[in-house]
Design a protein around this motif. Structure first.
Motif, PDB file in Angstrom:
ATOM      1  N   THR A 232       0.816  -1.220   0.000  1.00  0.00           N
ATOM      2  CA  THR A 232       0.000   0.000   0.000  1.00  0.00           C
ATOM      3  C   THR A 232       0.850   1.271   0.000  1.00  0.00           C
ATOM      4  O   THR A 232       0.522   2.246  -0.665  1.00  0.00           O
ATOM      5  N   ASN A 233       1.941   1.273   0.745  1.00  0.00           N
ATOM      6  CA  ASN A 233       2.800   2.455   0.806  1.00  0.00           C
ATOM      7  C   ASN A 233       3.962   2.288  -0.170  1.00  0.00           C
ATOM      8  O   ASN A 233       4.862   1.476   0.056  1.00  0.00           O
ATOM      9  N   LYS A 234       3.938   3.042  -1.229  1.00  0.00           N
ATOM     10  CA  LYS A 234       4.992   2.922  -2.232  1.00  0.00           C
ATOM     11  C   LYS A 234       6.279   3.549  -1.702  1.00  0.00           C
ATOM     12  O   LYS A 234       6.249   4.586  -1.035  1.00  0.00           O
ATOM     13  N   PRO A 235       7.432   2.929  -2.006  1.00  0.00           N
ATOM     14  CA  PRO A 235       8.706   3.419  -1.472  1.00  0.00           C
ATOM     15  C   PRO A 235       8.983   4.866  -1.870  1.00  0.00           C
ATOM     16  O   PRO A 235       8.733   5.283  -3.002  1.00  0.00           O
ATOM     17  N   ALA A 236       9.522   5.624  -0.919  1.00  0.00           N
ATOM     18  CA  ALA A 236       9.717   7.059  -1.117  1.00  0.00           C
ATOM     19  C   ALA A 236      10.684   7.373  -2.248  1.00  0.00           C
ATOM     20  O   ALA A 236      10.430   8.270  -3.063  1.00  0.00           O
ATOM     21  N   GLU A 237      11.817   6.648  -2.300  1.00  0.00           N
ATOM     22  CA  GLU A 237      12.822   6.954  -3.324  1.00  0.00           C
ATOM     23  C   GLU A 237      12.273   6.714  -4.723  1.00  0.00           C
ATOM     24  O   GLU A 237      12.475   7.521  -5.635  1.00  0.00           O
ATOM     25  N   LEU A 238      11.556   5.597  -4.884  1.00  0.00           N
ATOM     26  CA  LEU A 238      10.977   5.300  -6.191  1.00  0.00           C
ATOM     27  C   LEU A 238       9.870   6.295  -6.524  1.00  0.00           C
ATOM     28  O   LEU A 238       9.728   6.712  -7.681  1.00  0.00           O
ATOM     29  N   THR A 239       9.101   6.689  -5.530  1.00  0.00           N
ATOM     30  CA  THR A 239       8.035   7.671  -5.742  1.00  0.00           C
ATOM     31  C   THR A 239       8.604   8.971  -6.306  1.00  0.00           C
ATOM     32  O   THR A 239       8.028   9.578  -7.215  1.00  0.00           O
ATOM     33  N   THR A 240       9.737   9.383  -5.793  1.00  0.00           N
ATOM     34  CA  THR A 240      10.359  10.626  -6.253  1.00  0.00           C
ATOM     35  C   THR A 240      10.704  10.567  -7.727  1.00  0.00           C
ATOM     36  O   THR A 240      10.420  11.490  -8.500  1.00  0.00           O
ATOM     37  N   VAL A 241      11.327   9.468  -8.146  1.00  0.00           N
ATOM     38  CA  VAL A 241      11.736   9.373  -9.548  1.00  0.00           C
ATOM     39  C   VAL A 241      10.538   9.173 -10.466  1.00  0.00           C
ATOM     40  O   VAL A 241      10.518   9.664 -11.598  1.00  0.00           O
ATOM     41  N   ILE A 242       9.500   8.483  -9.995  1.00  0.00           N
ATOM     42  CA  ILE A 242       8.273   8.329 -10.795  1.00  0.00           C
ATOM     43  C   ILE A 242       7.617   9.691 -10.997  1.00  0.00           C
ATOM     44  O   ILE A 242       7.137  10.009 -12.092  1.00  0.00           O
ATOM     45  N   GLN A 243       7.611  10.500  -9.955  1.00  0.00           N
ATOM     46  CA  GLN A 243       7.050  11.844 -10.054  1.00  0.00           C
ATOM     47  C   GLN A 243       7.837  12.681 -11.049  1.00  0.00           C
ATOM     48  O   GLN A 243       7.267  13.386 -11.898  1.00  0.00           O
TER      49      GLN A 243
ATOM     50  N   GLN B 165       9.846  11.661 -13.586  1.00  0.00           N
ATOM     51  CA  GLN B 165       9.933  11.181 -14.961  1.00  0.00           C
ATOM     52  C   GLN B 165       8.577  10.929 -15.618  1.00  0.00           C
ATOM     53  O   GLN B 165       8.485  10.933 -16.847  1.00  0.00           O
ATOM     54  N   PHE B 166       7.539  10.695 -14.802  1.00  0.00           N
ATOM     55  CA  PHE B 166       6.234  10.379 -15.399  1.00  0.00           C
ATOM     56  C   PHE B 166       5.111  11.292 -14.919  1.00  0.00           C
ATOM     57  O   PHE B 166       4.013  11.227 -15.455  1.00  0.00           O
ATOM     58  N   GLY B 167       5.375  12.086 -13.900  1.00  0.00           N
ATOM     59  CA  GLY B 167       4.346  12.976 -13.385  1.00  0.00           C
ATOM     60  C   GLY B 167       3.590  12.423 -12.203  1.00  0.00           C
ATOM     61  O   GLY B 167       2.765  13.113 -11.614  1.00  0.00           O
ATOM     62  N   GLY B 168       3.839  11.152 -11.862  1.00  0.00           N
ATOM     63  CA  GLY B 168       3.179  10.550 -10.704  1.00  0.00           C
ATOM     64  C   GLY B 168       2.765   9.118 -10.993  1.00  0.00           C
ATOM     65  O   GLY B 168       2.892   8.614 -12.119  1.00  0.00           O
ATOM     66  N   TRP B 169       2.274   8.446  -9.946  1.00  0.00           N
ATOM     67  CA  TRP B 169       1.902   7.036 -10.072  1.00  0.00           C
ATOM     68  C   TRP B 169       0.717   6.822 -11.021  1.00  0.00           C
ATOM     69  O   TRP B 169       0.682   5.849 -11.768  1.00  0.00           O
ATOM     70  N   SER B 170      -0.247   7.708 -10.968  1.00  0.00           N
ATOM     71  CA  SER B 170      -1.420   7.562 -11.848  1.00  0.00           C
ATOM     72  C   SER B 170      -1.016   7.643 -13.311  1.00  0.00           C
ATOM     73  O   SER B 170      -1.496   6.868 -14.152  1.00  0.00           O
ATOM     74  N   GLN B 171      -0.124   8.549 -13.622  1.00  0.00           N
ATOM     75  CA  GLN B 171       0.345   8.696 -14.997  1.00  0.00           C
ATOM     76  C   GLN B 171       1.162   7.484 -15.433  1.00  0.00           C
ATOM     77  O   GLN B 171       1.045   7.019 -16.567  1.00  0.00           O
ATOM     78  N   LEU B 172       1.991   6.966 -14.518  1.00  0.00           N
ATOM     79  CA  LEU B 172       2.765   5.771 -14.838  1.00  0.00           C
ATOM     80  C   LEU B 172       1.838   4.596 -15.139  1.00  0.00           C
ATOM     81  O   LEU B 172       2.018   3.883 -16.130  1.00  0.00           O
TER      82      LEU B 172
END
Length: 211
Positions: free
Chosen positions: A96-107, A109-116
């Motif tokens: 449920t809680n996505k890792p912080a470091e990966l969340t940063t790079v997803i934000q 490079q892709f704009g966020g988890w929903s966009q990914l």
């Protein structure tokens, strides 16, 4: 046997209701097992130095393989590696809680988890026929979304797999029939993002997993 079929890291029914027990049992015990058996038979044909190579080493330079086994290793070796990773990329109940470091790079490079998620599902639906949709690191370390045909793995193109979702019909047809979109939507619920982050932080980790 050089390569082995490891047991699933959870019970066949553990991923329900996203993936049903029958699909998991057939997928692992029949399809994955066949890739392992065919790969071992191919390597046994030529022996020599090829019997000493790890699976990632074989796939990293397919052109170096003897022509007589090249396609066999590409298809069956890829199938074994892809599925070995795939089972570990899924987790009962998900994370449920996505890792912080990966969340940063997803934000970034892709704009966020929903966009990914939207981009991965769109790419998966755009792959005609059998294959995989991947999140992988390119040569510069950037995350990219791509699809591959059949059992091809990004490693063979010099990229490092971070997340791979199976698009073959045997992965979902018993439960979802032709509805690949719903399968991918539901599969997103049980991705183990902690495992994905470990692959992202250490791309060489793929080479040290037991196959």
């Amino acid at each position: 046997m050089k390569f082995q079929l490891a047991p699933l890291p959870y019970a066949y029914a553990a991923l329900e209701p996203v993936v049903d027990r029958e699909t998991m049992q057939l997928h692992h015990d029949r399809h994955h097992a066949a890739y392992v058996n065919n790969l071992n038979q191919a390597i046994a044909k030529v022996g020599g130095i090829w019997a000493t190579r790890s699976l990632p080493e074989l796939l990293l330079d397919l052109s170096a393989l003897p022509v007589s086994i090249r396609e066999l290793v590409r298809n069956n070796g890829g199938g074994h590696l892809n599925h070995t990773l795939f089972w570990q990329m899924l987790q009962p109940g998900g994370v449920t809680n996505k890792p912080a470091e990966l969340t940063t790079v997803i934000q970034q490079q892709f704009g966020g988890w929903s966009q990914l998620k939207e981009q991965i599902i769109t790419a998966g639906l755009g792959r005609f026929g059998s294959g995989w949709v991947w999140l992988a690191q390119d040569e510069l370390g950037h995350l990219q979304i791509l699809t591959t045909a059949n059992q091809d793995n990004p490693l063979s193109s010099g990229w490092h797999p971070v997340l791979g979702l199976d698009l073959w019909e045997h992965a979902y047809y018993l439960q979802y029939h032709q509805q690949r979109a719903i399968y991918l939507e539901n599969l997103w619920q049980i991705i183990d993002w902690k495992f994905v982050q470990r692959l992202w932080l250490d791309p060489t980790r793929v080479q040290h997993i037991i196959y």
